[in-house]
Design a protein around this motif. Structure first.
Motif, PDB file in Angstrom:
ATOM      1  N   PRO A  22       0.835  -1.211   0.000  1.00 30.92           N
ATOM      2  CA  PRO A  22       0.000   0.000   0.000  1.00 30.92           C
ATOM      3  C   PRO A  22       0.869   1.261   0.000  1.00 30.92           C
ATOM      4  O   PRO A  22       2.041   1.237   0.368  1.00 30.92           O
ATOM      5  N   GLU A  23       0.248   2.339  -0.423  1.00 28.87           N
ATOM      6  CA  GLU A  23       0.934   3.634  -0.389  1.00 28.87           C
ATOM      7  C   GLU A  23       1.122   4.076   1.057  1.00 28.87           C
ATOM      8  O   GLU A  23       0.364   3.693   1.949  1.00 28.87           O
ATOM      9  N   TRP A  24       2.139   4.906   1.292  1.00 28.05           N
ATOM     10  CA  TRP A  24       2.469   5.353   2.643  1.00 28.05           C
ATOM     11  C   TRP A  24       1.305   6.102   3.280  1.00 28.05           C
ATOM     12  O   TRP A  24       1.014   5.935   4.467  1.00 28.05           O
ATOM     13  N   ALA A  25       0.583   6.897   2.527  1.00 20.97           N
ATOM     14  CA  ALA A  25      -0.563   7.643   3.078  1.00 20.97           C
ATOM     15  C   ALA A  25      -1.649   6.680   3.557  1.00 20.97           C
ATOM     16  O   ALA A  25      -2.269   6.905   4.606  1.00 20.97           O
ATOM     17  N   GLU A  26      -1.872   5.605   2.817  1.00 32.59           N
ATOM     18  CA  GLU A  26      -2.875   4.623   3.227  1.00 32.59           C
ATOM     19  C   GLU A  26      -2.435   3.891   4.497  1.00 32.59           C
ATOM     20  O   GLU A  26      -3.247   3.626   5.383  1.00 32.59           O
ATOM     21  N   GLN A  28      -0.558   5.126   6.865  1.00 29.64           N
ATOM     22  CA  GLN A  28      -0.750   6.064   7.979  1.00 29.64           C
ATOM     23  C   GLN A  28      -2.217   6.162   8.368  1.00 29.64           C
ATOM     24  O   GLN A  28      -2.557   6.135   9.554  1.00 29.64           O
ATOM     25  N   ARG A  29      -3.092   6.253   7.377  1.00 30.61           N
ATOM     26  CA  ARG A  29      -4.528   6.379   7.653  1.00 30.61           C
ATOM     27  C   ARG A  29      -5.053   5.140   8.370  1.00 30.61           C
ATOM     28  O   ARG A  29      -5.770   5.241   9.374  1.00 30.61           O
ATOM     29  N   LEU A  30      -4.678   3.976   7.882  1.00 34.46           N
ATOM     30  CA  LEU A  30      -5.162   2.746   8.498  1.00 34.46           C
ATOM     31  C   LEU A  30      -4.561   2.529   9.886  1.00 34.46           C
ATOM     32  O   LEU A  30      -5.216   1.967  10.772  1.00 34.46           O
TER      33      LEU A  30
END
Length: 65
Positions: A22-26, A28-30
């Motif tokens: 997954p992308e780094w932003a995803e 962090q969000r999860l």
């Protein structure tokens, strides 16, 4: 011992070439979602524990009393 080394080598190759990361932003969000739900679950568990502790204490005081 060679089989273990081969297994580890193949596992790393599998992780590098066939896994969709997954992308780094995803990530962090999860992570934030998991942390929030963990805190909420801990608070709910604490609340239920307090309710049962007070109910049992009241029950035993009623029996003793």
């Amino acid at each position: 011992m060679a089989k273990i080394g081969n297994y580890i080598s193949e596992a790393f190759e599998e992780l590098k070439s066939n896994v969709t990361w997954p992308e780094w932003a995803e990530v962090q969000r999860l992570t934030i979602v998991v942390a929030v739900f963990s805190v909420l679950f801990a608070l709910a568990t604490w609340g239920v524990d307090e309710v049962f502790a007070k109910a049992l204490a009241g029950f035993f005081n009623w029996i003793k009393g």
